[in-house]
Write a protein that holds these residues in place. Structure first.
Motif, PDB file in Angstrom:
ATOM      1  N   THR A  60      -0.335   4.166   0.618  1.00  0.00           N
ATOM      2  CA  THR A  60      -0.761   4.955   1.778  1.00  0.00           C
ATOM      3  C   THR A  60      -0.011   4.488   3.029  1.00  0.00           C
ATOM      4  O   THR A  60       0.353   5.303   3.884  1.00  0.00           O
ATOM      5  CB  THR A  60      -2.289   4.821   1.972  1.00  0.00           C
ATOM      6  OG1 THR A  60      -2.922   4.890   0.693  1.00  0.00           O
ATOM      7  CG2 THR A  60      -2.838   5.910   2.855  1.00  0.00           C
TER       8      THR A  60
ATOM      9  N   VAL B 101      -7.194   7.348  -2.519  1.00  0.00           N
ATOM     10  CA  VAL B 101      -8.348   7.939  -3.222  1.00  0.00           C
ATOM     11  C   VAL B 101      -8.896   6.889  -4.173  1.00  0.00           C
ATOM     12  O   VAL B 101      -8.166   6.386  -5.035  1.00  0.00           O
ATOM     13  CB  VAL B 101      -7.930   9.206  -3.996  1.00  0.00           C
ATOM     14  CG1 VAL B 101      -9.081   9.684  -4.895  1.00  0.00           C
ATOM     15  CG2 VAL B 101      -7.513  10.304  -3.041  1.00  0.00           C
TER      16      VAL B 101
ATOM     17  N   SER C 105       0.828  -1.213   0.000  1.00  0.00           N
ATOM     18  CA  SER C 105       0.000   0.000   0.000  1.00  0.00           C
ATOM     19  C   SER C 105       0.860   1.261   0.000  1.00  0.00           C
ATOM     20  O   SER C 105       1.758   1.427   0.825  1.00  0.00           O
ATOM     21  CB  SER C 105      -0.907  -0.004   1.241  1.00  0.00           C
ATOM     22  OG  SER C 105      -1.369   1.303   1.506  1.00  0.00           O
TER      23      SER C 105
ATOM     24  N   THR D 157      -3.478   9.123  -0.414  1.00  0.00           N
ATOM     25  CA  THR D 157      -2.597   9.019  -1.578  1.00  0.00           C
ATOM     26  C   THR D 157      -3.473   8.810  -2.804  1.00  0.00           C
ATOM     27  O   THR D 157      -4.554   8.228  -2.733  1.00  0.00           O
ATOM     28  CB  THR D 157      -1.555   7.879  -1.471  1.00  0.00           C
ATOM     29  OG1 THR D 157      -2.213   6.618  -1.510  1.00  0.00           O
ATOM     30  CG2 THR D 157      -0.733   8.006  -0.208  1.00  0.00           C
ATOM     31  N   THR D 158      -2.986   9.307  -3.910  1.00  0.00           N
ATOM     32  CA  THR D 158      -3.776   9.313  -5.132  1.00  0.00           C
ATOM     33  C   THR D 158      -2.832   9.224  -6.324  1.00  0.00           C
ATOM     34  O   THR D 158      -1.650   9.540  -6.187  1.00  0.00           O
ATOM     35  CB  THR D 158      -4.597  10.632  -5.193  1.00  0.00           C
ATOM     36  OG1 THR D 158      -5.179  10.761  -6.476  1.00  0.00           O
ATOM     37  CG2 THR D 158      -3.739  11.860  -4.945  1.00  0.00           C
TER      38      THR D 158
END
Ligand SMILES: Cc1cc2nc3c(=O)[nH]c(=O)nc-3n(C[C@H](O)[C@H](O)[C@H](O)COP(=O)(O)O)c2cc1C
Length: 266
Positions: free
Chosen positions: A18, A94, A16, A129-130
């Motif tokens: 994030t 996101v 991940s 995070t995106t």
């Protein structure tokens, strides 16, 4: 010992992005804290580590203080982690313009905590995070929701990890920002009142009004008010002149005294 707990609403596990943001931020806090002689522990959970059902809208949590799903899935484990930390990270990827479903699910499962300011006194960092867009909007929404629970949010951030290498981006672009975020988190740890958002005072005033109204109504019909009102009363929430004063008292006392009155799982 300052205890950081990080809830990462991604099921990508160790991959991940994030989580990488979270790890970098935790490292920055640990490094800064070392400089002032404070030890920091860090623990995280990602979505794939737990089995979580969706809220069924039974309202038992608001009325009786307990969620019937908690005994059937892993939410109880997560709740304990959320309660036991000093600094809380909430991170979400996101997904389609907003926070991930698992992040929102956890927030829904603790919705009743917002009526009793359960996470008062904790310092918060929220981030998204995106790959391209909606990072700031998602982080802002996470900040609002954390604040509704009483968290003093000192970092609202996002990373647009579109550079092909999230690690490189986090290391080269984000690290100075995360350093500054770590500074703010430790400052908020020492002076939470400086990071209180005006909406928290408004929510505090509104909640006290609703509790007074519930108490008056239930006195009239000679029944007990809902659990959320009983909990606020046992925490003396209506007696503090402000959210800031309540936060200060909570910090001095080292937490809420045991005041959960509910007990009916049905
Ligand atoms: C289902 C899904 C929906 C996504 N929606 C968006 C989006 O609307 N906008 C965007 O910029 N990135 C979007 N992304 C990219 C993720 O936000 C990005 O890769 C994020 O860093 C993933 O974090 P994670 O590895 O922690 O899950 C989406 C990714 C997935 C899997």
């Amino acid at each position: 010992m300052i205890r950081i707990f990080s809830w990462i609403g991604s099921c990508a596990g160790k991959a991940s992005k994030t989580l990488r943001y979270s790890n970098r931020l935790a490292e920055a806090v640990q490094k800064k804290a070392e400089g002032i002689g404070e030890a920091v522990s860090y623990e995280y959970m990602t979505g794939d580590m737990l089995r979580l059902d969706y809220c069924r809208s039974c309202n038992n949590c608001f009325m009786k203080g307990k969620c019937p799903l908690d005994s059937q899935d892993d939410m109880g484990i997560l709740k304990q982690k959320l309660l036991d930390c000093d600094i809380l990270f909430i991170g979400s990827p996101v997904y389609m313009g907003g926070m991930s479903a698992i992040t929102k699910n956890v927030i829904d499962r603790i919705a009743y905590w917002s009526h009793r300011f359960e996470l008062t006194g904790k310092v918060g960092a929220v981030f998204a995070t995106t790959s391209a867009s909606y990072g700031s909007e998602t982080a802002d929404q996470l900040a609002f929701l954390a604040r509704m629970n009483g968290v003093v949010v000192a970092h609202t951030g996002y990373a647009t990890l579109n550079a092909g290498s999230p690690n490189l981006y986090l290391d080269e672009v984000m690290l100075p920002l995360l350093d500054a975020a770590a500074e703010r988190l430790l400052d908020a740890w020492r002076h939470p009142d400086a990071y209180i958002d005006p909406m928290q005072e408004k929510a505090f005033t509104g909640r006290n009004y609703l509790n007074r109204r519930a108490r008056a109504f239930h006195n009239l019909i000679n029944t007990d008010p809902p659990d959320e009102t009983l909990v606020c009363e046992s925490r003396h929430i209506g007696e503090y002149p402000s959210f800031a004063a309540m936060t200060e008292a909570y910090r001095k006392a080292g937490g809420w005294a045991e005041s959960v009155t509910g007990g009916n799982d049905e």
